[in-house]
Each structure stands twice: as C-alpha cells, then as structure tokens.
Scaffold this motif. Structure first.
Motif, PDB file in Angstrom:
ATOM      1  N   ARG A  49      -4.877   7.779   4.985  1.00 50.59           N
ATOM      2  CA  ARG A  49      -6.285   7.373   4.990  1.00 50.59           C
ATOM      3  C   ARG A  49      -7.211   8.487   4.539  1.00 50.59           C
ATOM      4  N   GLN A  50      -6.755   9.705   4.573  1.00 52.95           N
ATOM      5  CA  GLN A  50      -7.568  10.814   4.075  1.00 52.95           C
ATOM      6  C   GLN A  50      -7.636  10.714   2.560  1.00 52.95           C
ATOM      7  N   ARG A  51      -8.803  10.836   2.023  1.00 56.00           N
ATOM      8  CA  ARG A  51      -9.055  10.623   0.597  1.00 56.00           C
ATOM      9  C   ARG A  51      -8.115  11.428  -0.298  1.00 56.00           C
ATOM     10  N   GLU A  52      -7.890  12.681   0.030  1.00 58.16           N
ATOM     11  CA  GLU A  52      -7.067  13.533  -0.836  1.00 58.16           C
ATOM     12  C   GLU A  52      -5.579  13.172  -0.787  1.00 58.16           C
ATOM     13  N   ASN A  53      -5.158  12.386   0.194  1.00 57.74           N
ATOM     14  CA  ASN A  53      -3.741  12.035   0.339  1.00 57.74           C
ATOM     15  C   ASN A  53      -3.408  10.630  -0.144  1.00 57.74           C
ATOM     16  N   ARG A  54      -4.374   9.877  -0.598  1.00 55.87           N
ATOM     17  CA  ARG A  54      -4.130   8.480  -0.977  1.00 55.87           C
ATOM     18  C   ARG A  54      -3.189   8.323  -2.156  1.00 55.87           C
ATOM     19  N   ALA A  55      -3.095   9.340  -3.000  1.00 58.32           N
ATOM     20  CA  ALA A  55      -2.226   9.264  -4.168  1.00 58.32           C
ATOM     21  C   ALA A  55      -0.879   9.947  -3.927  1.00 58.32           C
ATOM     22  N   ALA A  56      -0.536  10.207  -2.680  1.00 54.08           N
ATOM     23  CA  ALA A  56       0.721  10.889  -2.364  1.00 54.08           C
ATOM     24  C   ALA A  56       1.919   9.993  -2.659  1.00 54.08           C
ATOM     25  N   THR A  57       2.994  10.601  -3.119  1.00 58.92           N
ATOM     26  CA  THR A  57       4.239   9.882  -3.382  1.00 58.92           C
ATOM     27  C   THR A  57       5.050   9.797  -2.090  1.00 58.92           C
ATOM     28  N   PRO A  58       6.023   8.907  -2.017  1.00 56.75           N
ATOM     29  CA  PRO A  58       6.855   8.834  -0.807  1.00 56.75           C
ATOM     30  C   PRO A  58       7.543  10.160  -0.479  1.00 56.75           C
ATOM     31  N   GLN A  59       7.997  10.878  -1.496  1.00 59.16           N
ATOM     32  CA  GLN A  59       8.663  12.155  -1.249  1.00 59.16           C
ATOM     33  C   GLN A  59       7.687  13.183  -0.665  1.00 59.16           C
ATOM     34  N   ALA A  60       6.457  13.200  -1.178  1.00 54.43           N
ATOM     35  CA  ALA A  60       5.450  14.130  -0.666  1.00 54.43           C
ATOM     36  C   ALA A  60       5.102  13.806   0.785  1.00 54.43           C
ATOM     37  N   ILE A  61       4.985  12.532   1.098  1.00 60.65           N
ATOM     38  CA  ILE A  61       4.682  12.124   2.478  1.00 60.65           C
ATOM     39  C   ILE A  61       5.829  12.521   3.396  1.00 60.65           C
ATOM     40  N   ALA A  62       7.056  12.295   2.939  1.00 63.00           N
ATOM     41  CA  ALA A  62       8.231  12.634   3.744  1.00 63.00           C
ATOM     42  C   ALA A  62       8.283  14.129   4.033  1.00 63.00           C
ATOM     43  N   GLU A  63       7.992  14.938   3.040  1.00 63.71           N
ATOM     44  CA  GLU A  63       8.001  16.388   3.230  1.00 63.71           C
ATOM     45  C   GLU A  63       6.886  16.830   4.177  1.00 63.71           C
ATOM     46  N   ARG A  64       5.725  16.267   3.997  1.00 67.01           N
ATOM     47  CA  ARG A  64       4.543  16.688   4.762  1.00 67.01           C
ATOM     48  C   ARG A  64       4.627  16.276   6.231  1.00 67.01           C
ATOM     49  N   ILE A  65       5.083  15.049   6.482  1.00 69.24           N
ATOM     50  CA  ILE A  65       5.073  14.530   7.853  1.00 69.24           C
ATOM     51  C   ILE A  65       6.439  14.640   8.518  1.00 69.24           C
ATOM     52  N   GLY A  66       7.490  14.657   7.717  1.00 70.08           N
ATOM     53  CA  GLY A  66       8.839  14.723   8.281  1.00 70.08           C
ATOM     54  C   GLY A  66       9.426  13.362   8.581  1.00 70.08           C
ATOM     55  N   VAL A  67       8.996  12.367   7.857  1.00 65.48           N
ATOM     56  CA  VAL A  67       9.509  11.013   8.017  1.00 65.48           C
ATOM     57  C   VAL A  67      10.561  10.756   6.936  1.00 65.48           C
ATOM     58  N   GLU A  68      11.508   9.874   7.215  1.00 66.33           N
ATOM     59  CA  GLU A  68      12.521   9.531   6.220  1.00 66.33           C
ATOM     60  C   GLU A  68      11.884   8.668   5.127  1.00 66.33           C
ATOM     61  N   VAL A  69      12.286   8.924   3.897  1.00 64.22           N
ATOM     62  CA  VAL A  69      11.759   8.164   2.764  1.00 64.22           C
ATOM     63  C   VAL A  69      12.147   6.688   2.894  1.00 64.22           C
ATOM     64  N   ALA A  70      13.347   6.429   3.418  1.00 63.35           N
ATOM     65  CA  ALA A  70      13.799   5.038   3.592  1.00 63.35           C
ATOM     66  C   ALA A  70      12.868   4.261   4.524  1.00 63.35           C
ATOM     67  N   LEU A  71      12.328   4.923   5.509  1.00 63.13           N
ATOM     68  CA  LEU A  71      11.397   4.275   6.429  1.00 63.13           C
ATOM     69  C   LEU A  71      10.090   3.938   5.715  1.00 63.13           C
ATOM     70  N   LEU A  72       9.635   4.828   4.853  1.00 63.12           N
ATOM     71  CA  LEU A  72       8.435   4.537   4.044  1.00 63.12           C
ATOM     72  C   LEU A  72       8.679   3.337   3.145  1.00 63.12           C
ATOM     73  N   TYR A  73       9.842   3.310   2.501  1.00 61.52           N
ATOM     74  CA  TYR A  73      10.191   2.168   1.640  1.00 61.52           C
ATOM     75  C   TYR A  73      10.195   0.863   2.440  1.00 61.52           C
ATOM     76  N   LYS A  74      10.719   0.923   3.642  1.00 62.14           N
ATOM     77  CA  LYS A  74      10.763  -0.266   4.507  1.00 62.14           C
ATOM     78  C   LYS A  74       9.359  -0.773   4.798  1.00 62.14           C
ATOM     79  N   TRP A  75       8.432   0.138   5.098  1.00 57.60           N
ATOM     80  CA  TRP A  75       7.058  -0.266   5.416  1.00 57.60           C
ATOM     81  C   TRP A  75       6.342  -0.825   4.198  1.00 57.60           C
ATOM     82  N   VAL A  76       6.605  -0.252   3.037  1.00 63.40           N
ATOM     83  CA  VAL A  76       5.982  -0.779   1.816  1.00 63.40           C
ATOM     84  C   VAL A  76       6.553  -2.160   1.511  1.00 63.40           C
TER      85      VAL A  76
END
Length: 138
Positions: free
Chosen positions: A42-69
């Motif tokens: 929701r932060q403006r500067e993070n809206r264009a983040a890729t799944p890999q960038a989100i996974a690295e930044r937050i420590g979440v599995e990419v597969a979980l992001l794919y599931k939510w999308v």
C-alpha cells in the motif's frame, strides 16, 4: 463431505473445507503475513514491487504470493508487477492458467492435429476397394 488431512505446511491434522487448505495455526500465520505484505504494497513506492522483491523484503515465500494473486486477494490492477507463473512456460501472468503466447502455440498445435486427422480421413476415403478375380482357362 469433510476430509481429515495433514497440513501441507506443518503436518498437523485438520479438517479441510473449501475456504482453507491449511490448519488453523498455519492459516493464522498466513493471514498475519498477508497483512504485512498488504501494508508493504500500500505504500506508494512499493506498489510496483515484483514478487521476488516482496519475498526478499518481507521474508514471505514467493509461492504464497502467487497463491494470493491467483485467488484475487492481491489485486493486480493496483499492483501491476504482481502475477503468477504460466502453467506451461513459467512467465508471469495476471489471469487464467496460461499466457497468451502459450495459448497461441496450443491453438496452432490443435489446428495441426486437426488438419492431420482430416488428411488421414480423406486418404482413407479416397482409397477404392480393389477386387481381383482369377479366371481359369480351359
């Protein structure tokens, strides 16, 4: 009908229903992680983040992001670089199961098979039955 299964994450036994694919404890962890990811996106500067960038930044599995999308919990219209892999080639897509180029390839393959079947059928129909008779001379 309910099913008794082992949780794919932790292995504990739970009752599967149409809303949850994991046990209650893992579901709560996933929800907490989802809240973190959503706050991050929701932060403006993070809206264009890729799944890999989100996974690295937050420590979440990419597969979980794919599931939510895939389930529509993370809206790809708001977060344009999110997606999930095409089931055929692995490119990121935002809807469906396969990407547009794979759909085109599959259509070409089906058309080719259809044409081959039509040619084979036409060849079989064009063959005429040949009968041979033997005459005995006296």
């Amino acid at each position: 009908m309910t099913e008794l299964l082992n949780c794919p994450n932790c292995g504990s036994i739970y009752v599967k229903n149409k809303f949850r694919e994991v046990c209650e404890a893992c579901f709560k962890k996933e929800e907490k992680t989802f809240e973190e990811v959503y706050r991050f996106l929701r932060q403006r500067e993070n809206r264009a983040a890729t799944p890999q960038a989100i996974a690295e930044r937050i420590g979440v599995e990419v597969a979980l992001l794919y599931k939510w999308v895939r389930k529509g919990r993370l809206n790809v219209r708001q977060f344009t670089n999110l997606g999930f892999p095409c089931e055929r080639c692995g490119d990121l897509i935002q809807a469906g199961k396969v990407c547009a180029s794979c759909v085109t390839d599959i259509k070409k393959d089906l058309q080719s098979v259809s044409e081959d079947q039509e040619r084979k059928k036409a060849r079989q129909q064009s063959k005429t039955a040949t009968y041979r008779t033997f005459f005995q001379e006296e």
